[in-house]
Design an enzyme around this catalytic site. Structure first.
Site, short mmCIF file in Angstrom:
data_model
loop_
_atom_site.label_atom_id
_atom_site.label_comp_id
_atom_site.label_asym_id
_atom_site.label_seq_id
_atom_site.Cartn_x
_atom_site.Cartn_y
_atom_site.Cartn_z
N ASN A 90 8.24 39.16 -16.45
CA ASN A 90 9.38 39.03 -15.65
C ASN A 90 9.73 40.64 -15.03
OD1 ASN A 90 12.71 38.64 -15.61
ND2 ASN A 90 12.33 40.41 -16.72
N ALA A 91 9.16 41.68 -15.34
CA ALA A 91 9.38 42.81 -14.69
C ALA A 91 9.13 42.97 -13.36
CB ALA A 91 8.26 43.91 -15.46
N GLY A 92 10.13 43.53 -12.65
CA GLY A 92 9.76 43.61 -11.16
C GLY A 92 11.11 44.36 -10.56
N LYS A 105 6.35 38.57 -3.73
CA LYS A 105 6.75 37.37 -4.44
C LYS A 105 5.99 36.14 -3.95
CE LYS A 105 9.75 38.91 -7.11
NZ LYS A 105 9.50 39.17 -8.53
N SER A 125 10.77 34.35 -6.74
CA SER A 125 12.08 34.19 -6.12
C SER A 125 12.03 33.27 -5.29
CB SER A 125 12.10 35.97 -5.67
OG SER A 125 13.29 35.76 -4.60
N ASP A 183 4.49 50.10 -19.28
CA ASP A 183 4.62 50.26 -17.86
C ASP A 183 3.75 49.18 -17.19
OD1 ASP A 183 4.48 50.48 -15.11
OD2 ASP A 183 4.37 52.79 -15.32
N ASP A 233 9.05 47.28 -21.93
CA ASP A 233 9.61 47.90 -21.06
C ASP A 233 9.63 49.18 -20.86
OD1 ASP A 233 12.14 48.40 -19.04
OD2 ASP A 233 12.65 46.26 -19.72
N GLY A 289 11.95 43.21 -20.54
CA GLY A 289 12.80 42.32 -21.35
C GLY A 289 14.15 43.09 -21.79
N TYR A 343 9.00 43.41 -0.77
CA TYR A 343 9.65 42.11 -2.01
C TYR A 343 9.17 40.93 -1.50
CZ TYR A 343 12.44 39.80 -5.04
OH TYR A 343 13.12 38.97 -5.88
N ILE A 386 17.73 39.60 -16.34
CA ILE A 386 17.34 38.28 -16.56
C ILE A 386 16.07 38.38 -18.01
CG2 ILE A 386 15.45 36.40 -15.49
CD1 ILE A 386 16.69 37.23 -12.91
N GLY A 387 15.31 39.33 -17.79
CA GLY A 387 14.56 39.54 -19.12
C GLY A 387 15.33 39.51 -20.44
#
Length: 280
Positions: free
Chosen positions: A101-103, A172, A155, A74, A49, A26, A168, A30-31
């Site tokens: 959201n973390a990615g 997703k 995504s 983490d 984060d 965050g 990736y 986007i976060g």
């Protein structure tokens, strides 16, 4: 209508008033937009984060210490996620919403023969294990309460190939699979589980494959131009706020009977194929 005959603008009703949310990743992109939007809708928020300076800056800018806190964590480390959830509950009394959201995107790898498996593992660790950790420990709090909303960031690469590195795209697809499976389990507890799949958004993540000195405003402009031309919906640029609005909808009671869904925020990109240029 006022007594003067002027229609007064109504204040939007906060959609998350009294809700407690945890948002991973965050601190930016986007976060950060999700955090800011949730806060404007009355939520109490814990930002999780590893970017301490950015996370603390977001908190300071919102100037609401009672309702917005930062926790260094983490998502690839289960204990960090577990502690973040406990910290949130200790601070605010419960957990109503988690946004996984973390990615990361990983490095480009156009030739599978040259793929770095350590890079593959790293992407899956953040994008899949991190999401699963969030789902698991949110469920620990939500199941006894018989309610909750779990939203994960996927995504357009969750439903179509050829849009990114193998790691990736695979990760997703896995987020979508987890979303459906966890929704199947947690439905009996009144917990909703969904994901959001955006088209390309100009953020630091979209520039992550470039060397630091190459992440310029010109590079971002080039990314916007490319995604704009390749997109289906013309004349509208997808922003982090658009994605945040989709997350807000799924997190809120407006989506109270939506679960197991993958909300595409892609302007129809994955629904059409312009290769034959029938409409272009």
């Amino acid at each position: 209508m006022s007594t003067t005959g002027v229609l007064l603008a109504s204040t939007p009703t906060p959609r998350l008033s009294g809700k407690v949310a945890l948002v991973t990743g965050g601190a930016d992109g986007i976060g950060e937009s999700i955090v800011r939007l949730f806060h404007s809708h009355g939520a109490k928020i814990c930002i999780v984060d590893v970017q301490d300076n950015l996370g603390k800056q977001v908190c300071e800018s919102l100037n609401d210490e009672a309702n917005v806190v930062y926790f260094h964590g983490d998502v690839t480390v289960e204990e960090d996620v577990s502690h973040a959830v406990d910290f949130t509950v200790d601070r605010f009394g419960t957990l109503d919403i988690i946004v996984n959201n973390a990615g990361i995107s990983g490095s480009p790898s156009p030739d599978i023969r040259e793929a770095d498996l350590s890079e593959f593992d790293k992407v899956f660790s953040v994008n899949v294990k991190g999401v699963f950790h969030g789902m698991k420990h949110a469920a620990r709090i939500m199941i006894p309460n018989k309610k909750g909303s779990i939203v994960s960031l996927a995504s357009v690469a969750s439903v179509i190939g050829g849009l990114g590195p193998h790691a990736y795209t695979g990760s997703k697809h896995a987020v979508l699979g987890l979303t459906k499976n966890v929704a199947a389990e947690l439905g009996k507890h009144g917990i909703r589980v969904n994901c959001v799949s955006p088209y390309g958004v100009a953020t630091a993540l979209s520039m992550a494959h470039l060397a630091e000195e190459e992440r310029t405003e010109d590079a971002l402009a080039g990314f916007r131009d490319f995604t704009g031309r390749m997109g289906n919906l013309q004349g509208v640029e997808l922003t982090t706020n658009d994605v945040a609005n989709a997350v807000l909808f799924l997190a809120s009671d407006d989506a109270r009977y939506i679960s197991g869904d993958n909300l595409m925020v892609d302007g129809g990109f994955t629904s059409v194929n312009h290769t034959l240029k029938v409409f272009r």
